[in-house]
Design a protein around this motif. Structure first.
Motif, PDB file in Angstrom:
ATOM      1  N   THR A  54       0.815  -1.216   0.000  1.00 38.08           N
ATOM      2  CA  THR A  54       0.000   0.000   0.000  1.00 38.08           C
ATOM      3  C   THR A  54       0.852   1.272   0.000  1.00 38.08           C
ATOM      4  N   PHE A  55       2.052   1.185   0.564  1.00 41.24           N
ATOM      5  CA  PHE A  55       2.903   2.370   0.669  1.00 41.24           C
ATOM      6  C   PHE A  55       3.976   2.427  -0.425  1.00 41.24           C
ATOM      7  N   ALA A  56       3.903   1.540  -1.397  1.00 31.08           N
ATOM      8  CA  ALA A  56       4.949   1.478  -2.424  1.00 31.08           C
ATOM      9  C   ALA A  56       5.173   2.811  -3.126  1.00 31.08           C
ATOM     10  N   PRO A  57       4.112   3.527  -3.552  1.00 31.42           N
ATOM     11  CA  PRO A  57       4.385   4.830  -4.204  1.00 31.42           C
ATOM     12  C   PRO A  57       5.091   5.811  -3.282  1.00 31.42           C
ATOM     13  N   ALA A  58       4.744   5.814  -1.997  1.00 32.89           N
ATOM     14  CA  ALA A  58       5.389   6.740  -1.062  1.00 32.89           C
ATOM     15  C   ALA A  58       6.839   6.339  -0.833  1.00 32.89           C
ATOM     16  N   VAL A  59       7.116   5.041  -0.776  1.00 29.13           N
ATOM     17  CA  VAL A  59       8.496   4.570  -0.621  1.00 29.13           C
ATOM     18  C   VAL A  59       9.329   5.008  -1.809  1.00 29.13           C
ATOM     19  N   GLU A  60       8.782   4.834  -2.988  1.00 31.90           N
ATOM     20  CA  GLU A  60       9.521   5.213  -4.203  1.00 31.90           C
ATOM     21  C   GLU A  60       9.782   6.713  -4.231  1.00 31.90           C
ATOM     22  N   ALA A  61       8.756   7.508  -3.874  1.00 32.39           N
ATOM     23  CA  ALA A  61       8.918   8.971  -3.897  1.00 32.39           C
ATOM     24  C   ALA A  61       9.923   9.441  -2.857  1.00 32.39           C
ATOM     25  N   ALA A  62       9.983   8.718  -1.721  1.00 31.04           N
ATOM     26  CA  ALA A  62      10.899   9.120  -0.641  1.00 31.04           C
ATOM     27  C   ALA A  62      12.315   8.647  -0.874  1.00 31.04           C
ATOM     28  N   GLY A  63      12.496   7.719  -1.813  1.00 30.50           N
ATOM     29  CA  GLY A  63      13.826   7.196  -2.065  1.00 30.50           C
ATOM     30  C   GLY A  63      14.179   5.985  -1.238  1.00 30.50           C
ATOM     31  N   GLY A  64      13.150   5.284  -0.717  1.00 32.03           N
ATOM     32  CA  GLY A  64      13.403   4.064   0.040  1.00 32.03           C
ATOM     33  C   GLY A  64      12.581   4.001   1.304  1.00 32.03           C
ATOM     34  N   ALA A  65      12.443   2.783   1.854  1.00 29.10           N
ATOM     35  CA  ALA A  65      11.609   2.587   3.031  1.00 29.10           C
ATOM     36  C   ALA A  65      12.160   3.328   4.239  1.00 29.10           C
ATOM     37  N   GLU A  66      13.493   3.354   4.393  1.00 25.56           N
ATOM     38  CA  GLU A  66      14.067   4.034   5.549  1.00 25.56           C
ATOM     39  C   GLU A  66      13.831   5.536   5.476  1.00 25.56           C
ATOM     40  N   ALA A  67      13.931   6.083   4.280  1.00 22.37           N
ATOM     41  CA  ALA A  67      13.680   7.516   4.120  1.00 22.37           C
ATOM     42  C   ALA A  67      12.224   7.851   4.403  1.00 22.37           C
ATOM     43  N   LEU A  68      11.306   6.964   3.989  1.00 18.07           N
ATOM     44  CA  LEU A  68       9.890   7.201   4.271  1.00 18.07           C
ATOM     45  C   LEU A  68       9.633   7.110   5.771  1.00 18.07           C
ATOM     46  N   ALA A  69      10.227   6.121   6.426  1.00 20.29           N
ATOM     47  CA  ALA A  69      10.040   5.979   7.868  1.00 20.29           C
ATOM     48  C   ALA A  69      10.532   7.209   8.617  1.00 20.29           C
ATOM     49  N   ALA A  70      11.562   7.850   8.089  1.00 21.38           N
ATOM     50  CA  ALA A  70      12.095   9.050   8.738  1.00 21.38           C
ATOM     51  C   ALA A  70      11.102  10.209   8.681  1.00 21.38           C
ATOM     52  N   ARG A  71      10.159  10.144   7.741  1.00 22.86           N
ATOM     53  CA  ARG A  71       9.141  11.198   7.624  1.00 22.86           C
ATOM     54  C   ARG A  71       8.050  11.058   8.671  1.00 22.86           C
ATOM     55  N   VAL A  72       7.930   9.871   9.246  1.00 21.77           N
ATOM     56  CA  VAL A  72       6.820   9.589  10.161  1.00 21.77           C
ATOM     57  C   VAL A  72       7.344   9.564  11.592  1.00 21.77           C
ATOM     58  N   GLU A  73       6.875  10.487  12.416  1.00 23.03           N
ATOM     59  CA  GLU A  73       7.252  10.470  13.825  1.00 23.03           C
ATOM     60  C   GLU A  73       6.393   9.447  14.564  1.00 23.03           C
ATOM     61  N   VAL A  74       7.046   8.592  15.338  1.00 27.44           N
ATOM     62  CA  VAL A  74       6.343   7.533  16.053  1.00 27.44           C
ATOM     63  C   VAL A  74       6.355   7.844  17.540  1.00 27.44           C
ATOM     64  N   ILE A  75       5.159   7.868  18.135  1.00 24.23           N
ATOM     65  CA  ILE A  75       5.016   8.000  19.587  1.00 24.23           C
ATOM     66  C   ILE A  75       4.558   6.653  20.122  1.00 24.23           C
ATOM     67  N   GLU A  76       5.327   6.108  21.029  1.00 26.82           N
ATOM     68  CA  GLU A  76       4.983   4.803  21.587  1.00 26.82           C
ATOM     69  C   GLU A  76       4.046   4.996  22.772  1.00 26.82           C
ATOM     70  N   GLY A  77       2.885   4.360  22.674  1.00 21.45           N
ATOM     71  CA  GLY A  77       1.918   4.498  23.746  1.00 21.45           C
ATOM     72  C   GLY A  77       0.653   3.735  23.451  1.00 21.45           C
ATOM     73  N   ASP A  78      -0.243   3.781  24.403  1.00 15.09           N
ATOM     74  CA  ASP A  78      -1.489   3.027  24.316  1.00 15.09           C
ATOM     75  C   ASP A  78      -2.611   3.935  24.792  1.00 15.09           C
TER      76      ASP A  78
END
Length: 770
Positions: A62-86
């Motif tokens: 589902t995220f393939a176009p965003a991965v390609e636009a970002a230049g890779g999965a790691e680069a896309l992950a860097a765009r998303v801030e993750v807050i750990e919690g419940d």
């Protein structure tokens, strides 16, 4: 203004991104609105940090176009801030948030009442508390103002109403705080009630009736399993009934409605939007046609119909099933994120189809039927024609279902008293399939009836106005007017093929496994080299019913009758026949007691004569009666270097003829008096049920065998603990309870045929008076 411009640079937090709608929303933000700065709240799971869960999520198709636009999965992950919690303990949120979209929640129709409240009410409250804190004036907030809170609810919060449902607060006077406290108390009370003597006695009696022959620990484990299931069922039923009593379809819609009340209270100081999708199903176009994660509301009905397991449905044919593709829902959410509601004036949006593009149950049925007529399931088993739905009404469907359930219960009772055979095992399999079908129908009837009888439609004026406000350039990728959905194309050509594809793959794998043999086929035994050292593998075999198609009573007569002569032999048979019903009842309760009753009849027998009969007449007769397949299997294990063990509750005289085939023979032994005659007692308790399992475990510990790689073969449900003690069990010509246990566990089931007539050598054997 384009949505990309309106949301450019905005910090949008999304909850529930590991769920269906949340994942789709995150994908749309990353692909279609790349200027958004996404933040996600994700809980860790099974030792997997939240960041790892998100990184894994972003590698999906589902995220393939965003991965390609970002230049890779790691680069896309860097765009998303993750807050750990419940949601049970929401951490502090970033102070620079602009929008929070709450997609998380309990979406099951029938969760336990306390879990529904925890997710849909308490979790919403906790999140809102943090949203208020994050949007409060102060350092790090600048001139942003309060955070725009977007709440994903459901159109069915309207409850069991009829007619048009406005995009407005639901009219009710239920106090969510009172209901929350009551639900929590009720859940605790149900748990306490499960430990009362009456409930425990009933559950223990049910477990005893099924597992009594296996042993008290097996009974206790099953009784505790039943108690936990009883608690879960009661807590679920409590939620369903409380929702019904207040006018909602189930605990899901009930708690979602109360969650909206929590939101509306916070909306006095926050800009709030409530988005209410109807029944969310697979994507019409984005990320690709038919995309869906998991089964939603319609899929179980579609699958059951395609398999011929849904003969009718309690739906009104002209009732609307309000379906909306998931890409329409997330596109509406993106547009809502770009709005600026005033605090104190919550806005509501129905993302639905029934008002302007209704799909009736009859039309849904016709489209699903068309698909399966052209593309039937191929399960590898004979199947009848697809059911023809006549829509007879809920009352008639309920009567038919209740009749079927009653007949099934009666058949189950009869089956418990029928002697085992391959035909009986076939009846059991058919009855199990019928039981599964009836349980499925009951579940659908209980859960879906309020929805199938729906006589309402959701007004979507505000949603349509929001769609029409879009820049025309945004409509192809971000439009959400459900009137454009062609139901024939969507259902027949997109949705149904998509949701049935995984099942068709499973059927194909099942057919491939069937060509190799039944489920749980044993692994092949490879002969060991002549000079190979002994292995650490055991192969444990039962005797009666496994190696021999005989039972304890029958083998007792083999050893007892030859020396009694005609009249006395006839008297013994008559006496035994008279006691047999009570003995069989004892066998159902406790196999140890049953064996003791049988062996008590040896009282006064000359044990030396029994030994001679075993060696001279019984040995060749038993070999005649033994299964060739069984003896071959024993030989295969010995050839593979495994230690073979004959473990039986039969007396040693019956097992001695087969001793040469085994490395170890464990039997019951008759106690003998000073005159060499049997006392009618045993020297030690017979090894049955859990006793056999304990013996094997101890034997493996003492002699260094690996039970995870060891084998066991048995025919009776009383041997369930033994089979569970090894890693490679096989049920041989099993009784019905063991057959069901084996099928549930995926164990091999084999039939080792043998002669069933009394061997000639025993019919003609003569001897002195035992």
């Amino acid at each position: 203004m384009r949505l990309t411009d309106a949301l450019d640079g905005r910090r949008v937090l999304v909850t529930g991104v590991t769920g269906f709608i949340g994942e789709a929303l995150l994908r749309t933000l990353l692909v279609e609105v790349p200027g958004v700065r996404p933040v996600v709240l994700v809980r860790p799971k099974a030792g997997q940090p939240a960041a790892d869960r998100v990184a894994r999520l972003l590698r999906r198709r589902t995220f393939a176009p965003a991965v390609e636009a970002a230049g890779g999965a790691e680069a896309l992950a860097a765009r998303v801030e993750v807050i750990e919690g419940d949601l049970s303990d929401v951490p502090a949120l970033p102070r620079d948030l602009d929008v929070v979209v709450h997609c998380a929640g309990e979406v099951s129709f029938a969760p336990p009442i306390q879990e529904a409240f925890a997710a849909n009410v308490v979790g919403t409250q906790h999140l809102l508390d943090r949203v208020v804190e994050a949007g409060a004036p102060g350092p790090g907030r600048g001139d942003r103002g309060p955070v725009h809170y977007v709440h994903v609810s459901t159109a069915y919060v309207s409850g069991r109403r009829r007619g048009p449902v406005p995009e407005a607060p639901v009219e009710h006077t239920v106090d969510w705080r009172v209901e929350l406290a009551a639900a929590q108390r009720l859940a605790v009370r149900v748990e306490e009630d499960s430990r009362t003597p009456d409930v425990l006695a009933r559950l223990n009696a049910e477990a005893q009736a099924l597992h009594g022959r296996a042993g008290p620990l097996t009974v206790a484990a099953d009784a505790e399993r039943r108690r936990r299931e009883w608690v879960l069922a009661e807590q679920r039923e409590a939620g369903r009934q409380r929702g019904h009593s207040l006018g909602w379809t189930d605990v899901y819609t009930f708690t979602k409605a109360l969650g909206e009340r929590v939101v509306e209270e916070a909306g006095a100081t926050l800009p709030v939007s409530v988005v209410r999708p109807s029944i969310v199903e697979s994507a019409l176009e984005h990320p690709y046609p038919g995309w869906i994660e998991g089964f939603k509301m319609a899929e179980p009905l579609i699958m059951a119909y395609g398999r011929g397991e849904l003969p009718e449905v309690p739906a009104a044919p002209d009732a609307t099933i309000d379906v909306v593709p998931v890409d329409h829902v997330v596109n509406a959410l993106v547009a809502v994120c770009a709005t600026t509601p005033e605090p104190g004036s919550p806005q509501y949006f129905h993302v639905s189809s029934g008002a302007r593009n209704p799909l009736t149950f009859r039309r849904l049925y016709e489209l699903v039927r068309e698909h399966f007529l052209a593309h039937p399931f191929d399960t590898g088993e004979p199947s009848g024609p697809l059911p023809t739905w006549e829509f007879p009404g809920a009352a008639r469907v309920e009567r038919r279902l209740a009749l079927g359930e009653g007949l099934h219960r009666s058949a189950e009772k009869v089956l418990t008293y029928v002697p085992r055979s391959e035909r009986v095992r076939g009846w059991s399999r058919d009855l199990d399939r019928l039981g599964t079908r009836l349980r499925t129908l009951r579940q659908y009837s209980d859960l879906y009836l309020p929805y199938t009888q729906s006589e309402l439609h959701f007004v979507d004026d505000a949603t349509l106005a929001l769609h029409r406000s879009l820049d025309p350039a945004d409509v192809p990728a971000l439009g959400f007017d459900t009137a454009v959905v062609d139901w024939t194309h969507y259902m027949r050509d997109v949705h149904v093929p998509s949701v049935t594809k995984p099942v068709r793959k499973q059927d194909e794998l099942r057919r491939l496994r069937a060509k190799r043999g039944p489920a749980g086929v044993r692994r092949a035994l490879v002969p060991a080299a002549p000079d190979a050292p002994p292995t650490d593998v055991l192969a444990v075999f039962d005797l009666d019913g496994t190696l021999l198609t005989a039972n304890v009573v029958e083998t007792y007569l083999w050893t007892r009758l030859p020396g009694l002569g005609g009249v006395r032999a006839a008297r013994e048979v008559a006496s035994l026949a008279g006691r047999l019903p009570s003995m069989l009842m004892a066998e159902r309760r406790d196999r140890s007691d049953f064996l003791r009753q049988v062996y008590r009849r040896y009282r006064g027998a000359d044990v030396a004569l029994l030994d001679r009969l075993a060696d001279e007449a019984l040995a060749p007769a038993l070999l005649e009666r033994a299964s060739d397949a069984a003896l071959r299997r024993v030989a295969e294990h010995r050839a593979a270097g495994h230690r073979t063990v004959l473990l039986t509750g039969a007396v040693e005289q019956l097992a001695r003829p087969l001793a040469p085939f085994f490395d170890e023979v464990v039997t019951a032994r008759l106690a003998v008096d000073a005159d060499g005659r049997a006392t009618g007692h045993l020297t030690a308790p017979p090894l049955v049920g859990e006793g056999r399992a304990a013996w094997v475990v101890r034997y493996a510990e003492v002699h260094g065998f690996d039970l995870s790689r060891s084998y066991a073969y048995a025919d009776s449900h009383s041997d369930l603990p033994l089979l569970r003690a090894v890693g490679l069990p096989t049920a041989v010509s099993p009784d019905v309870p063991l057959l069901r246990a084996a099928r549930g566990a995926g164990w091999p089931v084999e039939v080792w045929a043998a002669r069933t007539t009394l061997p000639r050598r025993l019919r003609t054997a003569r001897g002195g008076r035992p």
